[in-house]
Design a protein around this motif. Structure first.
Motif, PDB file in Angstrom:
ATOM      1  N   THR A   1       0.808  -1.218   0.000  1.00 40.07           N
ATOM      2  CA  THR A   1       0.000   0.000   0.000  1.00 40.07           C
ATOM      3  C   THR A   1       0.842   1.269   0.000  1.00 40.07           C
ATOM      4  N   ASP A   2       2.097   1.215   0.483  1.00 37.45           N
ATOM      5  CA  ASP A   2       2.910   2.431   0.512  1.00 37.45           C
ATOM      6  C   ASP A   2       3.566   2.725  -0.827  1.00 37.45           C
ATOM      7  N   SER A   3       3.841   1.700  -1.636  1.00 38.40           N
ATOM      8  CA  SER A   3       4.526   1.908  -2.914  1.00 38.40           C
ATOM      9  C   SER A   3       3.694   1.506  -4.126  1.00 38.40           C
ATOM     10  N   CYS A   4       2.582   0.803  -3.887  1.00 36.84           N
ATOM     11  CA  CYS A   4       1.737   0.247  -4.959  1.00 36.84           C
ATOM     12  C   CYS A   4       2.516  -0.755  -5.835  1.00 36.84           C
ATOM     13  N   ALA A   5       3.591  -1.314  -5.315  1.00 37.37           N
ATOM     14  CA  ALA A   5       4.342  -2.343  -6.027  1.00 37.37           C
ATOM     15  C   ALA A   5       3.649  -3.691  -5.866  1.00 37.37           C
ATOM     16  N   PRO A   6       3.834  -4.603  -6.828  1.00 36.71           N
ATOM     17  CA  PRO A   6       3.222  -5.920  -6.694  1.00 36.71           C
ATOM     18  C   PRO A   6       3.783  -6.688  -5.504  1.00 36.71           C
ATOM     19  N   LEU A   7       2.973  -7.551  -4.951  1.00 41.79           N
ATOM     20  CA  LEU A   7       3.315  -8.292  -3.746  1.00 41.79           C
ATOM     21  C   LEU A   7       4.296  -9.418  -4.077  1.00 41.79           C
ATOM     22  N   PRO A   8       5.468  -9.473  -3.417  1.00 42.86           N
ATOM     23  CA  PRO A   8       6.394 -10.573  -3.678  1.00 42.86           C
ATOM     24  C   PRO A   8       5.902 -11.872  -3.041  1.00 42.86           C
ATOM     25  N   TYR A   9       6.553 -12.975  -3.406  1.00 44.32           N
ATOM     26  CA  TYR A   9       6.160 -14.255  -2.797  1.00 44.32           C
ATOM     27  C   TYR A   9       6.676 -14.370  -1.374  1.00 44.32           C
ATOM     28  N   GLU A  10       7.946 -14.044  -1.137  1.00 41.14           N
ATOM     29  CA  GLU A  10       8.571 -14.215   0.169  1.00 41.14           C
ATOM     30  C   GLU A  10       8.729 -12.875   0.870  1.00 41.14           C
ATOM     31  N   GLY A  11       8.887 -12.941   2.192  1.00 40.25           N
ATOM     32  CA  GLY A  11       9.183 -11.761   2.974  1.00 40.25           C
ATOM     33  C   GLY A  11       8.095 -11.443   3.978  1.00 40.25           C
ATOM     34  N   PRO A  12       8.356 -10.454   4.851  1.00 34.38           N
ATOM     35  CA  PRO A  12       7.369 -10.111   5.883  1.00 34.38           C
ATOM     36  C   PRO A  12       6.080  -9.535   5.326  1.00 34.38           C
ATOM     37  N   ARG A  13       6.142  -8.906   4.142  1.00 29.20           N
ATOM     38  CA  ARG A  13       4.952  -8.387   3.465  1.00 29.20           C
ATOM     39  C   ARG A  13       4.879  -9.094   2.117  1.00 29.20           C
ATOM     40  N   SER A  14       4.137 -10.174   2.062  1.00 29.74           N
ATOM     41  CA  SER A  14       4.259 -11.055   0.903  1.00 29.74           C
ATOM     42  C   SER A  14       3.045 -11.947   0.741  1.00 29.74           C
TER      43      SER A  14
ATOM     44  N   GLU B   1       4.291 -27.467  -2.752  1.00 26.13           N
ATOM     45  CA  GLU B   1       5.060 -28.019  -3.846  1.00 26.13           C
ATOM     46  C   GLU B   1       6.517 -27.926  -3.402  1.00 26.13           C
ATOM     47  N   GLY B   2       7.100 -29.064  -3.030  1.00 21.36           N
ATOM     48  CA  GLY B   2       8.395 -29.028  -2.370  1.00 21.36           C
ATOM     49  C   GLY B   2       8.242 -28.348  -1.025  1.00 21.36           C
ATOM     50  N   ASP B   3       9.088 -27.377  -0.754  1.00 23.93           N
ATOM     51  CA  ASP B   3       9.013 -26.649   0.515  1.00 23.93           C
ATOM     52  C   ASP B   3       8.108 -25.425   0.436  1.00 23.93           C
ATOM     53  N   ALA B   4       7.632 -25.103  -0.751  1.00 20.83           N
ATOM     54  CA  ALA B   4       6.855 -23.880  -0.937  1.00 20.83           C
ATOM     55  C   ALA B   4       5.366 -24.127  -0.717  1.00 20.83           C
ATOM     56  N   VAL B   5       4.709 -23.222  -0.008  1.00 25.52           N
ATOM     57  CA  VAL B   5       3.247 -23.232   0.103  1.00 25.52           C
ATOM     58  C   VAL B   5       2.691 -22.558  -1.150  1.00 25.52           C
TER      59      VAL B   5
ATOM     60  N   PRO C   1       6.452 -10.690  -9.643  1.00 26.96           N
ATOM     61  CA  PRO C   1       7.069 -11.843  -8.995  1.00 26.96           C
ATOM     62  C   PRO C   1       6.687 -13.122  -9.738  1.00 26.96           C
ATOM     63  N   VAL C   2       7.418 -14.178  -9.486  1.00 27.54           N
ATOM     64  CA  VAL C   2       7.141 -15.481 -10.096  1.00 27.54           C
ATOM     65  C   VAL C   2       6.880 -16.473  -8.975  1.00 27.54           C
ATOM     66  N   MET C   3       5.710 -17.099  -9.003  1.00 27.05           N
ATOM     67  CA  MET C   3       5.360 -18.039  -7.955  1.00 27.05           C
ATOM     68  C   MET C   3       6.110 -19.364  -8.129  1.00 27.05           C
ATOM     69  N   PRO C   4       6.437 -20.032  -7.035  1.00 26.90           N
ATOM     70  CA  PRO C   4       7.273 -21.246  -7.089  1.00 26.90           C
ATOM     71  C   PRO C   4       6.471 -22.497  -7.456  1.00 26.90           C
ATOM     72  N   LYS C   5       5.910 -22.496  -8.646  1.00 29.84           N
ATOM     73  CA  LYS C   5       5.137 -23.635  -9.120  1.00 29.84           C
ATOM     74  C   LYS C   5       5.750 -24.126 -10.424  1.00 29.84           C
ATOM     75  N   GLY C   6       6.070 -25.420 -10.465  1.00 35.21           N
ATOM     76  CA  GLY C   6       6.701 -25.983 -11.652  1.00 35.21           C
ATOM     77  C   GLY C   6       5.852 -25.834 -12.893  1.00 35.21           C
ATOM     78  N   ARG C   7       4.544 -25.925 -12.744  1.00 36.28           N
ATOM     79  CA  ARG C   7       3.615 -25.770 -13.872  1.00 36.28           C
ATOM     80  C   ARG C   7       3.835 -24.425 -14.563  1.00 36.28           C
ATOM     81  N   TYR C   8       4.016 -23.369 -13.759  1.00 34.29           N
ATOM     82  CA  TYR C   8       4.135 -22.035 -14.331  1.00 34.29           C
ATOM     83  C   TYR C   8       5.481 -21.829 -15.013  1.00 34.29           C
ATOM     84  N   LYS C   9       6.518 -22.453 -14.502  1.00 32.57           N
ATOM     85  CA  LYS C   9       7.819 -22.355 -15.159  1.00 32.57           C
ATOM     86  C   LYS C   9       7.753 -22.929 -16.567  1.00 32.57           C
TER      87      LYS C   9
END
Length: 451
Positions: free
Chosen positions: A44-57, A75-79, A147-155
């Motif tokens: 909300t402060d930068s209007c940037a897209p939400l990353p997958y990892e991190g405290p605001r993600s 999928e693996g270790d990723a939710v 960002p790119v989500m950690p899903k093999g299908r999308y790769k």
């Protein structure tokens, strides 16, 4: 997009493919309404897209939902998603958060489900400084920002999309839709509902158009999301002209899906690259990616999720023509389609309304809806007139449902009647605000369209 399918044994006869679809047939008293919607997360402060990892993600939002009783899908270790009952939360390639709702009896139940979901997400996202945006295409972000989500299908899909069309990665990473899923009673009922759904998808595209901006400026369309779908991959998208031909049924739909090149096979928690390969070869044990193996019904169900026509058959029919919008529009979409398809009189009248349209006119209306929404026309048919007629039939269909004891769903059509009465849709109003009170500041859209 779909999570991996499960529960199907080996395919031993070709007839099992059509039989799989036929198992979706249900008596009318068991017909349900499923609603899916996607939304863009942003800081909300930068209007940037939400990353997958991190405290605001994205991951922080998923973890917050898991703490409230949702079961993580990994999928693996990723939710990569969550389940609760018959509903699930999944991730689109660019982090768009999708709720695939449970099959419900009426739109009032859908409203309760949606409100509960929005409340949960806001409780988690608000303290993180995260918001969600309800429009059909990302108004400002470039592909490199996503960002790119950690899903093999999308790769796998990302690499393939760049080879077969001009807009595929835009669809994956920078669009959002709202979708309604409805049942059928028999093969003949499926065919009629599919034909009506395909013919009237341009009306849905027009009524729900909310994506007039892309990469920071007006894009010349009212639904850029719809324009994107026309430049994605002709082998797996479009208006399915064959569905209007004599002999249409489950087997004919299967024949089309079999001819769509594969993306992948899901094995042991991983996606096996089958890009461009043939499911027909797979049935013969001749898939280059898995030589000697024959597919399971789960593989078939997965493959069916990689075709993207304007209305898609699974063990129900998916309505895929609409941009995402606000709460009212997310509820108006299933109300519109349930009114048209879940009353016999309304369905017959809807078929009478569209059965004279030829393939060229149907495709022309699809293009016109993307470009001009309700002001579009093709083949002498004005989308405003067609929308008014279809909306009237949906209203009568919902009235008939109310007469059968279902709580009155007609109020959910109110935003669509407003569009028809004004001849304007959300995209028109956003453009007017951009050119007027916003003074060309597209950053104002994040608050205007915040969910």
């Amino acid at each position: 997009m779909s999570i991996p399918q499960s529960g199907g044994g080996p395919i031993e006869r070709p007839e099992q493919l059509a039989e799989y679809l036929e198992k979706g047939c249900k008596p009318a008293d068991q017909w349900r309404i499923g609603t899916e919607h996607e939304k863009f997360g942003f800081l909300t402060d930068s209007c940037a897209p939400l990353p997958y990892e991190g405290p605001r993600s994205v991951r922080a939002v998923l973890d917050g939902l898991a703490a409230r009783g949702w079961e993580p899908v990994r999928e693996g270790d990723a939710v990569i998603g969550l389940k609760k009952g018959k509903a699930n939360v999944s991730l689109e390639p660019g982090g768009q958060l999708e709720l695939s709702g449970a099959p419900l009896s009426h739109i009032h139940e859908t409203a309760a489900e949606l409100d509960s979901h929005f409340a949960e997400v806001r409780e988690i996202a608000g303290p993180l400084g995260v918001g969600f945006l309800g429009v059909g295409a990302a108004p400002e972000w470039t592909h490199d920002q996503m960002p790119v989500m950690p899903k093999g299908r999308y790769k796998l899909m990302t690499a393939y999309m760049g080879r077969v069309g001009t807009h595929g990665t835009q669809m994956m990473y920078r669009t959002c839709t709202v979708q309604a899923n409805l049942d059928f009673g028999s093969e003949a009922d499926m065919v009629k509902k599919l034909r009506v759904s395909l013919a009237l998808q341009p009306v849905a595209t027009a009524l729900f158009a909310s994506s007039p901006f892309f990469e920071g400026k007006p894009n010349g369309h009212r639904s850029w999301r719809s324009r994107i779908w026309r430049g994605l991959d002709d082998s797996r998208t479009g208006m399915l002209p064959f569905a209007f031909e004599e002999g249409m049924g489950f087997e004919r739909y299967v024949d089309w899906v079999l001819d769509v090149p594969m993306y992948f096979v899901y094995r042991d928690g991983a996606y096996v690259d089958a890009l461009g390969m043939s499911f027909r070869d797979f049935l013969k044990g001749k898939l280059p990616a898995l030589p000697g193996e024959v597919p399971t019904l789960s593989d078939w169900a997965d493959h069916m999720t990689t075709v993207f026509p304007e209305a898609r058959v699974k063990q129900y029919i998916e309505m895929r023509g609409a941009d995402m919008g606000d709460r009212a529009h997310a509820l108006a979409l299933p109300a519109f389609w349930a009114g048209l398809l879940y009353d016999g009189g309304a369905l017959d009248a809807a078929w009478d309304l569209v059965k004279g349209l030829d393939a060229g006119t149907r495709e022309g209306l699809r293009v016109a809806a993307s470009e001009r929404a309700l002001q579009g026309e093709a083949g002498g048919v004005r989308l405003l007139d067609l929308a008014r007629a279809a909306l009237g039939l949906a209203e009568e269909g919902l009235r008939a449902r109310a007469d059968r004891g279902i709580p009155d769903e007609r109020p959910f059509l109110a935003p669509l009647w407003d569009h028809v009465e004004r001849g304007r849709v959300v995209a028109d109003d956003l453009l007017a605000a951009y050119e007027g009170e916003w003074g060309g500041d597209l950053g104002r859209i994040y608050e205007a369209c915040r969910l």
